[in-house]
Design an enzyme around this catalytic site. Structure first.
Site, PDB file in Angstrom:
ATOM      1  N   ILE A   1       0.843  -1.200   0.000  1.00 46.06           N
ATOM      2  CA  ILE A   1       0.000   0.000   0.000  1.00 46.06           C
ATOM      3  C   ILE A   1       0.884   1.257   0.000  1.00 46.06           C
ATOM      4  CG2 ILE A   1      -1.899   1.200   1.143  1.00 46.06           C
ATOM      5  CD1 ILE A   1      -2.596  -1.504   2.506  1.00 46.06           C
TER       6      ILE A   1
ATOM      7  N   SER B   1      -7.394  -1.380  10.301  1.00 44.30           N
ATOM      8  CA  SER B   1      -7.942  -2.462   9.480  1.00 44.30           C
ATOM      9  C   SER B   1      -9.372  -2.747   9.900  1.00 44.30           C
ATOM     10  CB  SER B   1      -7.082  -3.706   9.704  1.00 44.30           C
ATOM     11  OG  SER B   1      -7.737  -4.845   9.219  1.00 44.30           O
TER      12      SER B   1
ATOM     13  N   TYR C   1      -2.617  -9.694  15.729  1.00 44.24           N
ATOM     14  CA  TYR C   1      -2.571  -8.638  14.710  1.00 44.24           C
ATOM     15  C   TYR C   1      -3.728  -7.660  14.926  1.00 44.24           C
ATOM     16  CZ  TYR C   1      -3.286  -6.312  10.233  1.00 44.24           C
ATOM     17  OH  TYR C   1      -3.494  -5.351   9.267  1.00 44.24           O
TER      18      TYR C   1
ATOM     19  N   LYS D   1      -3.763  -3.532  16.153  1.00 44.21           N
ATOM     20  CA  LYS D   1      -4.394  -2.389  15.475  1.00 44.21           C
ATOM     21  C   LYS D   1      -5.357  -1.663  16.411  1.00 44.21           C
ATOM     22  CE  LYS D   1      -2.426  -2.749  11.494  1.00 44.21           C
ATOM     23  NZ  LYS D   1      -1.421  -1.751  11.110  1.00 44.21           N
TER      24      LYS D   1
ATOM     25  N   PRO E   1     -10.318 -21.613   9.652  1.00 48.17           N
ATOM     26  CA  PRO E   1     -10.644 -21.176  11.019  1.00 48.17           C
ATOM     27  C   PRO E   1     -10.443 -19.666  11.158  1.00 48.17           C
ATOM     28  CG  PRO E   1      -9.187 -23.085  11.073  1.00 48.17           C
ATOM     29  CD  PRO E   1      -9.276 -22.646   9.628  1.00 48.17           C
TER      30      PRO E   1
HETATM   31  P1  NAD Z   1       3.489  -4.564   3.468  1.00 47.71           P
HETATM   32  O1  NAD Z   1       4.075  -5.639   4.307  1.00 47.71           O
HETATM   33  O2  NAD Z   1       3.535  -4.702   1.994  1.00 47.71           O
HETATM   34  O3  NAD Z   1       4.150  -3.170   3.854  1.00 47.71           O
HETATM   35  C1  NAD Z   1       4.622  -2.883   5.153  1.00 47.71           C
HETATM   36  C2  NAD Z   1       5.976  -2.213   5.005  1.00 47.71           C
HETATM   37  O4  NAD Z   1       6.474  -1.886   6.292  1.00 47.71           O
HETATM   38  C3  NAD Z   1       7.012  -3.123   4.336  1.00 47.71           C
HETATM   39  O5  NAD Z   1       7.711  -2.383   3.350  1.00 47.71           O
HETATM   40  C4  NAD Z   1       7.922  -3.528   5.487  1.00 47.71           C
HETATM   41  O6  NAD Z   1       9.237  -3.781   5.035  1.00 47.71           O
HETATM   42  C5  NAD Z   1       7.828  -2.307   6.395  1.00 47.71           C
HETATM   43  N1  NAD Z   1       8.063  -2.573   7.814  1.00 47.71           N
HETATM   44  C6  NAD Z   1       7.491  -3.517   8.594  1.00 47.71           C
HETATM   45  N2  NAD Z   1       7.923  -3.401   9.857  1.00 47.71           N
HETATM   46  C7  NAD Z   1       8.779  -2.343   9.876  1.00 47.71           C
HETATM   47  C8  NAD Z   1       9.546  -1.712  10.886  1.00 47.71           C
HETATM   48  N3  NAD Z   1       9.518  -2.150  12.156  1.00 47.71           N
HETATM   49  N4  NAD Z   1      10.306  -0.651  10.557  1.00 47.71           N
HETATM   50  C9  NAD Z   1      10.343  -0.192   9.274  1.00 47.71           C
HETATM   51  N5  NAD Z   1       9.649  -0.753   8.282  1.00 47.71           N
HETATM   52  C10 NAD Z   1       8.870  -1.813   8.586  1.00 47.71           C
HETATM   53  O7  NAD Z   1       1.975  -4.357   3.959  1.00 47.71           O
HETATM   54  P2  NAD Z   1       0.811  -3.495   3.316  1.00 47.71           P
HETATM   55  O8  NAD Z   1      -0.190  -4.427   2.763  1.00 47.71           O
HETATM   56  O9  NAD Z   1       1.352  -2.424   2.450  1.00 47.71           O
HETATM   57  O10 NAD Z   1       0.174  -2.878   4.639  1.00 47.71           O
HETATM   58  C11 NAD Z   1       0.534  -1.596   5.104  1.00 47.71           C
HETATM   59  C12 NAD Z   1      -0.177  -1.318   6.413  1.00 47.71           C
HETATM   60  O11 NAD Z   1      -1.583  -1.426   6.201  1.00 47.71           O
HETATM   61  C13 NAD Z   1       0.155  -2.296   7.530  1.00 47.71           C
HETATM   62  O12 NAD Z   1       0.227  -1.586   8.742  1.00 47.71           O
HETATM   63  C14 NAD Z   1      -1.017  -3.254   7.519  1.00 47.71           C
HETATM   64  O13 NAD Z   1      -1.234  -3.829   8.788  1.00 47.71           O
HETATM   65  C15 NAD Z   1      -2.154  -2.329   7.136  1.00 47.71           C
HETATM   66  N6  NAD Z   1      -3.264  -3.035   6.501  1.00 47.71           N
HETATM   67  C16 NAD Z   1      -3.031  -3.800   5.394  1.00 47.71           C
HETATM   68  C17 NAD Z   1      -4.081  -4.496   4.814  1.00 47.71           C
HETATM   69  C18 NAD Z   1      -3.842  -5.361   3.604  1.00 47.71           C
HETATM   70  O14 NAD Z   1      -4.696  -6.169   3.268  1.00 47.71           O
HETATM   71  N7  NAD Z   1      -2.757  -5.246   2.873  1.00 47.71           N
HETATM   72  C19 NAD Z   1      -5.371  -4.408   5.340  1.00 47.71           C
HETATM   73  C20 NAD Z   1      -5.577  -3.604   6.470  1.00 47.71           C
HETATM   74  C21 NAD Z   1      -4.506  -2.924   7.036  1.00 47.71           C
HETATM   75  C1  UD1 Z   2      -7.416 -11.283   5.936  1.00 45.02           C
HETATM   76  C2  UD1 Z   2      -7.145 -11.129   7.406  1.00 45.02           C
HETATM   77  C3  UD1 Z   2      -7.410  -9.703   7.818  1.00 45.02           C
HETATM   78  C4  UD1 Z   2      -6.593  -8.740   6.973  1.00 45.02           C
HETATM   79  C5  UD1 Z   2      -6.910  -8.999   5.506  1.00 45.02           C
HETATM   80  C6  UD1 Z   2      -6.054  -8.160   4.622  1.00 45.02           C
HETATM   81  C7  UD1 Z   2      -7.606 -13.340   8.359  1.00 45.02           C
HETATM   82  C8  UD1 Z   2      -8.523 -14.145   9.227  1.00 45.02           C
HETATM   83  N1  UD1 Z   2      -7.960 -12.062   8.161  1.00 45.02           N
HETATM   84  O1  UD1 Z   2      -8.776 -10.985   5.733  1.00 45.02           O
HETATM   85  O2  UD1 Z   2      -7.108  -9.508   9.181  1.00 45.02           O
HETATM   86  O3  UD1 Z   2      -6.893  -7.397   7.310  1.00 45.02           O
HETATM   87  O4  UD1 Z   2      -6.648 -10.370   5.196  1.00 45.02           O
HETATM   88  O5  UD1 Z   2      -6.586  -8.113   3.325  1.00 45.02           O
HETATM   89  O6  UD1 Z   2      -6.595 -13.825   7.883  1.00 45.02           O
HETATM   90  N2  UD1 Z   2     -10.026 -17.308   0.557  1.00 45.02           N
HETATM   91  C9  UD1 Z   2     -10.133 -18.540  -0.082  1.00 45.02           C
HETATM   92  N3  UD1 Z   2      -8.976 -19.149  -0.486  1.00 45.02           N
HETATM   93  C10 UD1 Z   2      -7.739 -18.601  -0.298  1.00 45.02           C
HETATM   94  C11 UD1 Z   2      -7.646 -17.338   0.358  1.00 45.02           C
HETATM   95  C12 UD1 Z   2      -8.816 -16.730   0.787  1.00 45.02           C
HETATM   96  O7  UD1 Z   2     -11.221 -19.061  -0.269  1.00 45.02           O
HETATM   97  O8  UD1 Z   2      -6.729 -19.216  -0.676  1.00 45.02           O
HETATM   98  C13 UD1 Z   2     -11.262 -16.608   0.971  1.00 45.02           C
HETATM   99  C14 UD1 Z   2     -11.389 -16.372   2.469  1.00 45.02           C
HETATM  100  O9  UD1 Z   2     -12.012 -17.452   3.088  1.00 45.02           O
HETATM  101  C15 UD1 Z   2     -12.240 -15.097   2.482  1.00 45.02           C
HETATM  102  C16 UD1 Z   2     -11.814 -14.353   1.210  1.00 45.02           C
HETATM  103  O10 UD1 Z   2     -11.236 -15.344   0.359  1.00 45.02           O
HETATM  104  O11 UD1 Z   2     -13.604 -15.415   2.373  1.00 45.02           O
HETATM  105  C17 UD1 Z   2     -10.800 -13.259   1.443  1.00 45.02           C
HETATM  106  O12 UD1 Z   2      -9.691 -13.788   2.170  1.00 45.02           O
HETATM  107  P1  UD1 Z   2      -8.371 -12.957   2.436  1.00 45.02           P
HETATM  108  O13 UD1 Z   2      -7.893 -12.333   1.166  1.00 45.02           O
HETATM  109  O14 UD1 Z   2      -7.414 -13.821   3.184  1.00 45.02           O
HETATM  110  O15 UD1 Z   2      -8.848 -11.741   3.338  1.00 45.02           O
HETATM  111  P2  UD1 Z   2      -9.672 -11.750   4.734  1.00 45.02           P
HETATM  112  O16 UD1 Z   2      -9.873 -13.116   5.248  1.00 45.02           O
HETATM  113  O17 UD1 Z   2     -10.862 -10.898   4.544  1.00 45.02           O
END
Ligand code: NAD
Ligand code: UD1
Length: 343
Positions: free
Chosen positions: A12, A124, A151, A155, A297
């Site tokens: 992101i 999140s 996790y 948050k 799960p």
């Molecule tokens: P990502 O792992 O791709 O990016 C996280 C970045 O932070 C990476 O570049 C990693 O190297 C860096 N990092 C981690 N720990 C660090 C530290 N202690 N010091 C310096 N750098 C550090 O993840 P993302 O998907 O881009 O997510 C970004 C943020 O958004 C995270 O906080 C994540 O929890 C939150 N978030 C992500 C999702 C998702 O689905 N991707 C959903 C909800 C929230």
């Molecule tokens: C997961 C995390 C959530 C996080 C989010 C980031 C869990 C329980 N939750 O959410 O905390 O913020 O990712 O995007 O891990 N699915 C399949 N097959 C797969 C993978 C996923 O059927 O191989 C299904 C899952 O059951 C779900 C949907 O796809 O219904 C989305 O799954 P996923 O992308 O892992 O996201 P979340 O479970 O919503």
């Protein structure tokens, strides 16, 4: 505006850096590259023709932060840095509390010392736990905090701490952004999600199946109370999410008296696993073989956002469709089958 982006090389973060640069802001990134590649930032710079100040350091390193803040004046911080693998957080809770909670405290202390009080925090939708059907679509006021993983607890803990900080020092301008399910990639196909090992999340798994790197997708359950029995989520294109951060910074900048925002960033549309599979097949022209396996799960049947608050306050809305999310994921996957590091 000069923005410090922690974790800016990540999925992101890299897309947000691109949007920030395109909207004329200056960017400094601090990242320890524990889950990312510096190549992502090289590509952001080449796509935008603008440079980023990149500091390789950990947000838990107070001295490194001191150095960052003693350079060119920082106006605001977007804090992405953290760990995000739910299963790993169950196995290694202390690692998650150290990175996500202690890391945020170290950052906040450094901001205080440097007199920087504008922060956008990556929260999140996981803070809503297992939402009751009557709370769908989820408003920001829905019950929160009954968390199911370290996790999620990390948050929620940071969200609470930021509220306490704002209550004590109301001049702080803080946004707690609750992302739903970010997917997709920049339309150039040059930057995208770069998971290491077997992806936990649906979209990167689907795209690896479509390109033949994995034989089939396991769909976790088809007996949920949803329109086709598979899990329903609110998938949001990562560029819409990135643009939401720019809109948030602009909103905070126009509230000099202080602010505590809590906003869902989602589309408001729930899509099932089968919706994603079918749309991906159409967008990529490739088959996505799958089998139905037991529920995973901890999965919830359905959750999706009520994004109206963000739309009203930020004048922002997600505009890209599920088809766009799949097409852009595929363009990135097809051009970078091994991600950043193996080209
Ligand atoms: P990502 O792992 O791709 O990016 C996280 C970045 O932070 C990476 O570049 C990693 O190297 C860096 N990092 C981690 N720990 C660090 C530290 N202690 N010091 C310096 N750098 C550090 O993840 P993302 O998907 O881009 O997510 C970004 C943020 O958004 C995270 O906080 C994540 O929890 C939150 N978030 C992500 C999702 C998702 O689905 N991707 C959903 C909800 C929230
Ligand atoms: C997961 C995390 C959530 C996080 C989010 C980031 C869990 C329980 N939750 O959410 O905390 O913020 O990712 O995007 O891990 N699915 C399949 N097959 C797969 C993978 C996923 O059927 O191989 C299904 C899952 O059951 C779900 C949907 O796809 O219904 C989305 O799954 P996923 O992308 O892992 O996201 P979340 O479970 O919503």
């Amino acid at each position: 505006m000069h923005v410090l982006v922690t974790g800016g090389a990540g999925y992101i973060g890299s897309h947000t850096c691109l949007s920030l640069l395109e909207s004329g802001m200056d960017v400094t990134v601090i990242d320890n590259f524990c889950n990312s590649s510096p190549e992502a930032l090289q590509r952001v710079q080449s796509l935008t023709g603008r440079s980023i100040r990149v500091i390789e350091a950990d947000v838990r390193d107070a001295e490194a932060l001191e150095t960052v803040f003693s350079g060119p004046r920082i106006d605001a911080v977007i804090h992405f840095a953290g760990l995000k693998a739910v299963g790993e957080s169950v196995a290694k809770p202390m690692l998650y509390y150290d990175n996500n909670v202690a890391g945020t405290f170290t950052l906040l202390q450094a901001m205080q010392r440097a007199n920087v009080s504008t922060l956008v925090f990556s929260s999140s939708a996981t803070v809503y736990g297992d939402p009751a059907p009557e709370h769908l679509p989820l408003k920001e006021t829905a019950p929160c905090g009954i968390t199911h993983s370290p996790y999620a607890t990390s948050k929620w803990t940071v969200e609470r701490c930021l509220a306490d900080l704002h209550a004590a020092q109301p001049e702080w301008r803080i946004a707690r952004l609750r992302y739903f399910n970010p997917v997709g990639a920049h339309s150039s196909g040059r930057i995208g999600e770069n998971p290491s090992g077997t992806p936990n999340n649906l979209m990167p798994f689907v795209s690896q199946v479509a390109c033949g790197a994995r034989p089939k997708l396991s769909i976790f359950g088809d007996d949920y109370p949803t329109h086709d029995g598979t899990g329903v989520r609110d998938y949001i294109h990562v560029m819409d999410l990135a643009e939401g951060h720019v809109a948030t910074l602009k909103y905070l900048a126009s509230h000099p008296q202080g602010e505590l925002l809590t906003l869902n960033l989602g589309t408001g549309q729930g899509c099932s696993v089968l919706d994603v599979v079918k749309t991906f097949e159409t967008a990529s022209g490739r088959p996505v073989p799958y089998e139905i396996v037991p529920r995973r799960p901890g999965d919830v049947p359905a959750y999706y956002a009520d994004p109206s608050q963000a739309q009203k306050l930020l004048h922002w809305r997600a505009t890209r469709s599920l088809r766009d999310m799949c097409a852009d994921t595929w363009r990135w996957q097809a051009a970078n089958p091994q991600g950043y590091d193996h080209r």
